[in-house]
Design a protein around this motif. Structure first.
Motif, PDB file in Angstrom:
ATOM      1  N   LEU A 182      80.644  37.137  71.302  1.00 52.86           N
ATOM      2  CA  LEU A 182      79.601  38.014  70.771  1.00 52.86           C
ATOM      3  C   LEU A 182      78.567  37.266  69.928  1.00 52.86           C
ATOM      4  O   LEU A 182      77.378  37.580  69.977  1.00 52.86           O
ATOM      5  N   LEU A 183      79.007  36.268  69.165  1.00 53.77           N
ATOM      6  CA  LEU A 183      78.082  35.581  68.279  1.00 53.77           C
ATOM      7  C   LEU A 183      77.302  34.449  68.935  1.00 53.77           C
ATOM      8  O   LEU A 183      76.200  34.125  68.488  1.00 53.77           O
ATOM      9  N   PHE A 184      77.843  33.850  69.989  1.00 50.40           N
ATOM     10  CA  PHE A 184      77.197  32.689  70.571  1.00 50.40           C
ATOM     11  C   PHE A 184      76.751  32.885  72.019  1.00 50.40           C
ATOM     12  O   PHE A 184      75.597  32.651  72.354  1.00 50.40           O
ATOM     13  N   LEU A 185      77.646  33.302  72.875  1.00 48.87           N
ATOM     14  CA  LEU A 185      77.306  33.399  74.289  1.00 48.87           C
ATOM     15  C   LEU A 185      76.318  34.524  74.594  1.00 48.87           C
ATOM     16  O   LEU A 185      75.412  34.349  75.398  1.00 48.87           O
ATOM     17  N   THR A 186      76.482  35.655  73.950  1.00 45.29           N
ATOM     18  CA  THR A 186      75.587  36.783  74.219  1.00 45.29           C
ATOM     19  C   THR A 186      74.137  36.457  73.833  1.00 45.29           C
ATOM     20  O   THR A 186      73.235  36.690  74.639  1.00 45.29           O
ATOM     21  N   PRO A 187      73.862  35.913  72.644  1.00 47.16           N
ATOM     22  CA  PRO A 187      72.469  35.556  72.334  1.00 47.16           C
ATOM     23  C   PRO A 187      71.906  34.462  73.254  1.00 47.16           C
ATOM     24  O   PRO A 187      70.731  34.506  73.618  1.00 47.16           O
ATOM     25  N   VAL A 188      72.751  33.502  73.637  1.00 42.22           N
ATOM     26  CA  VAL A 188      72.288  32.446  74.545  1.00 42.22           C
ATOM     27  C   VAL A 188      71.939  33.048  75.905  1.00 42.22           C
ATOM     28  O   VAL A 188      70.905  32.710  76.498  1.00 42.22           O
ATOM     29  N   LEU A 189      72.764  33.956  76.392  1.00 40.44           N
ATOM     30  CA  LEU A 189      72.482  34.626  77.660  1.00 40.44           C
ATOM     31  C   LEU A 189      71.198  35.450  77.549  1.00 40.44           C
ATOM     32  O   LEU A 189      70.362  35.424  78.450  1.00 40.44           O
ATOM     33  N   TYR A 190      71.027  36.138  76.464  1.00 36.85           N
ATOM     34  CA  TYR A 190      69.822  36.938  76.238  1.00 36.85           C
ATOM     35  C   TYR A 190      68.575  36.053  76.239  1.00 36.85           C
ATOM     36  O   TYR A 190      67.571  36.386  76.876  1.00 36.85           O
ATOM     37  N   MET A 191      68.626  34.928  75.545  1.00 38.38           N
ATOM     38  CA  MET A 191      67.480  34.012  75.486  1.00 38.38           C
ATOM     39  C   MET A 191      67.194  33.410  76.865  1.00 38.38           C
ATOM     40  O   MET A 191      66.028  33.236  77.237  1.00 38.38           O
ATOM     41  N   ALA A 192      68.216  33.107  77.629  1.00 44.00           N
ATOM     42  CA  ALA A 192      68.015  32.558  78.975  1.00 44.00           C
ATOM     43  C   ALA A 192      67.378  33.606  79.893  1.00 44.00           C
ATOM     44  O   ALA A 192      66.496  33.274  80.697  1.00 44.00           O
ATOM     45  N   GLN A 193      67.799  34.855  79.769  1.00 38.77           N
ATOM     46  CA  GLN A 193      67.187  35.911  80.565  1.00 38.77           C
ATOM     47  C   GLN A 193      65.728  36.122  80.166  1.00 38.77           C
ATOM     48  O   GLN A 193      64.875  36.378  81.019  1.00 38.77           O
ATOM     49  N   LYS A 194      65.436  36.017  78.888  1.00 39.88           N
ATOM     50  CA  LYS A 194      64.042  36.121  78.424  1.00 39.88           C
ATOM     51  C   LYS A 194      63.207  34.974  78.998  1.00 39.88           C
ATOM     52  O   LYS A 194      62.050  35.174  79.373  1.00 39.88           O
ATOM     53  N   GLN A 195      63.812  33.780  79.093  1.00 43.51           N
ATOM     54  CA  GLN A 195      63.107  32.639  79.674  1.00 43.51           C
ATOM     55  C   GLN A 195      62.782  32.899  81.142  1.00 43.51           C
ATOM     56  O   GLN A 195      61.712  32.552  81.613  1.00 43.51           O
ATOM     57  N   ASP A 196      63.699  33.538  81.872  1.00 49.21           N
ATOM     58  CA  ASP A 196      63.436  33.902  83.265  1.00 49.21           C
ATOM     59  C   ASP A 196      62.273  34.895  83.362  1.00 49.21           C
ATOM     60  O   ASP A 196      61.443  34.794  84.261  1.00 49.21           O
ATOM     61  N   ILE A 197      62.222  35.837  82.438  1.00 48.45           N
ATOM     62  CA  ILE A 197      61.132  36.818  82.430  1.00 48.45           C
ATOM     63  C   ILE A 197      59.799  36.120  82.156  1.00 48.45           C
ATOM     64  O   ILE A 197      58.785  36.416  82.799  1.00 48.45           O
ATOM     65  N   ILE A 198      59.793  35.179  81.228  1.00 43.94           N
ATOM     66  CA  ILE A 198      58.582  34.423  80.924  1.00 43.94           C
ATOM     67  C   ILE A 198      58.168  33.589  82.143  1.00 43.94           C
ATOM     68  O   ILE A 198      56.982  33.544  82.499  1.00 43.94           O
ATOM     69  N   SER A 199      59.130  32.943  82.794  1.00 42.73           N
ATOM     70  CA  SER A 199      58.835  32.149  83.999  1.00 42.73           C
ATOM     71  C   SER A 199      58.286  33.040  85.103  1.00 42.73           C
ATOM     72  O   SER A 199      57.333  32.660  85.796  1.00 42.73           O
ATOM     73  N   GLN A 200      58.879  34.213  85.277  1.00 44.36           N
ATOM     74  CA  GLN A 200      58.411  35.161  86.294  1.00 44.36           C
ATOM     75  C   GLN A 200      56.949  35.536  86.018  1.00 44.36           C
ATOM     76  O   GLN A 200      56.123  35.548  86.925  1.00 44.36           O
ATOM     77  N   SER A 201      56.644  35.834  84.789  1.00 43.82           N
ATOM     78  CA  SER A 201      55.284  36.214  84.414  1.00 43.82           C
ATOM     79  C   SER A 201      54.309  35.058  84.630  1.00 43.82           C
ATOM     80  O   SER A 201      53.212  35.252  85.169  1.00 43.82           O
ATOM     81  N   TYR A 202      54.695  33.861  84.232  1.00 46.31           N
ATOM     82  CA  TYR A 202      53.833  32.690  84.386  1.00 46.31           C
ATOM     83  C   TYR A 202      53.567  32.393  85.863  1.00 46.31           C
ATOM     84  O   TYR A 202      52.416  32.183  86.258  1.00 46.31           O
ATOM     85  N   VAL A 203      54.612  32.395  86.679  1.00 44.08           N
ATOM     86  CA  VAL A 203      54.447  32.122  88.112  1.00 44.08           C
ATOM     87  C   VAL A 203      53.605  33.226  88.764  1.00 44.08           C
ATOM     88  O   VAL A 203      52.769  32.952  89.623  1.00 44.08           O
ATOM     89  N   SER A 204      53.798  34.459  88.340  1.00 43.33           N
ATOM     90  CA  SER A 204      52.999  35.566  88.864  1.00 43.33           C
ATOM     91  C   SER A 204      51.518  35.372  88.543  1.00 43.33           C
ATOM     92  O   SER A 204      50.652  35.553  89.409  1.00 43.33           O
ATOM     93  N   ASN A 205      51.207  34.994  87.316  1.00 49.48           N
ATOM     94  CA  ASN A 205      49.815  34.776  86.918  1.00 49.48           C
ATOM     95  C   ASN A 205      49.189  33.616  87.692  1.00 49.48           C
ATOM     96  O   ASN A 205      48.053  33.719  88.155  1.00 49.48           O
ATOM     97  N   GLU A 206      49.927  32.516  87.835  1.00 48.38           N
ATOM     98  CA  GLU A 206      49.391  31.356  88.548  1.00 48.38           C
ATOM     99  C   GLU A 206      49.208  31.664  90.037  1.00 48.38           C
ATOM    100  O   GLU A 206      48.249  31.210  90.657  1.00 48.38           O
ATOM    101  N   THR A 207      50.128  32.439  90.611  1.00 48.55           N
ATOM    102  CA  THR A 207      50.013  32.822  92.017  1.00 48.55           C
ATOM    103  C   THR A 207      48.798  33.719  92.223  1.00 48.55           C
ATOM    104  O   THR A 207      48.048  33.548  93.195  1.00 48.55           O
ATOM    105  N   THR A 208      48.589  34.647  91.318  1.00 50.06           N
ATOM    106  CA  THR A 208      47.426  35.533  91.400  1.00 50.06           C
ATOM    107  C   THR A 208      46.132  34.734  91.305  1.00 50.06           C
ATOM    108  O   THR A 208      45.200  34.950  92.094  1.00 50.06           O
ATOM    109  N   LYS A 209      46.060  33.782  90.375  1.00 47.75           N
ATOM    110  CA  LYS A 209      44.858  32.941  90.251  1.00 47.75           C
ATOM    111  C   LYS A 209      44.631  32.131  91.522  1.00 47.75           C
ATOM    112  O   LYS A 209      43.486  32.006  91.989  1.00 47.75           O
ATOM    113  N   PHE A 210      45.702  31.573  92.080  1.00 45.64           N
ATOM    114  CA  PHE A 210      45.615  30.748  93.293  1.00 45.64           C
ATOM    115  C   PHE A 210      45.072  31.558  94.467  1.00 45.64           C
ATOM    116  O   PHE A 210      44.111  31.158  95.125  1.00 45.64           O
ATOM    117  N   ILE A 211      45.667  32.724  94.718  1.00 44.18           N
ATOM    118  CA  ILE A 211      45.241  33.540  95.858  1.00 44.18           C
ATOM    119  C   ILE A 211      43.846  34.114  95.630  1.00 44.18           C
ATOM    120  O   ILE A 211      43.022  34.154  96.547  1.00 44.18           O
TER     121      ILE A 211
END
Length: 171
Positions: A16-45
């Motif tokens: 609860l104190l270590f793995l859950t926050p690390v998992l949460y932060m990693a999932q947030k990083q995926d969301i940020i990556s998804q948003s960044y790749v989406s923006n760059e793809t939109t600019k490219f097309i």
């Protein structure tokens, strides 16, 4: 028995104190990556739709930008060119006053072959371009979820699709 319950309590606390926050932060990083790749793809097309061509430099710049997320991606580009052909009677050769419409698709491999020749890939006004970008490596969040849930999670956590009609063409 008391020692066993303390060990279990410590394990649950660690989770609860270590793995859950690390998992949460990693999932947030995926969301940020998804948003960044989406923006760059939109600019490219959108750049392609406005200019009517893809140059090797524009394509490589796009690939470098999305690679900055530290994930590897599969990129699938499809160019659809509308073809309208008049219909004729096969026996007499007379025009039937009807047209057959279909799309001729050009895929990424053929587009990259044009780049290998040192040329830009050109479109015509009214053509359609679409792209699918998806990660091909497991993200940190995917690895942690597999560890946490003890199950196999699909690799594709970042998936972008985008496309549109070419508004302009090269002169």
């Amino acid at each position: 028995m008391n020692a066993f319950s303390k060990i279990i309590a410590i394990i649950i606390t660690v989770i609860l104190l270590f793995l859950t926050p690390v998992l949460y932060m990693a999932q947030k990083q995926d969301i940020i990556s998804q948003s960044y790749v989406s923006n760059e793809t939109t600019k490219f097309i959108d750049s392609i739709k406005n200019s009517g061509y893809i140059s090797p430099e524009i394509y490589m710049d796009f690939v470098k930008k999305i690679d900055a997320t530290n994930n590897l991606y599969n990129i699938e580009i499809v160019h659809s060119h509308k073809v309208v052909e008049p219909l004729y009677d096969e026996n007499t050769g007379t025009f039937l006053e009807d047209y057959d419409t279909y799309y001729y698709n050009t895929y990424q491999d053929e587009i990259l072959e044009v780049f290998d020749q040192g040329k830009d890939y050109e479109f015509f006004q009214g053509d359609y371009i679409s792209i699918i970008v998806k990660n091909r490596t497991k993200t940190i969040a995917t690895r942690l979820m597999e560890l946490f849930y003890s199950s196999d999670i699909p690799d594709e956590q970042i998936l972008i699709t985008y496309g549109g009609v070419i508004r302009d063409e090269m002169d």
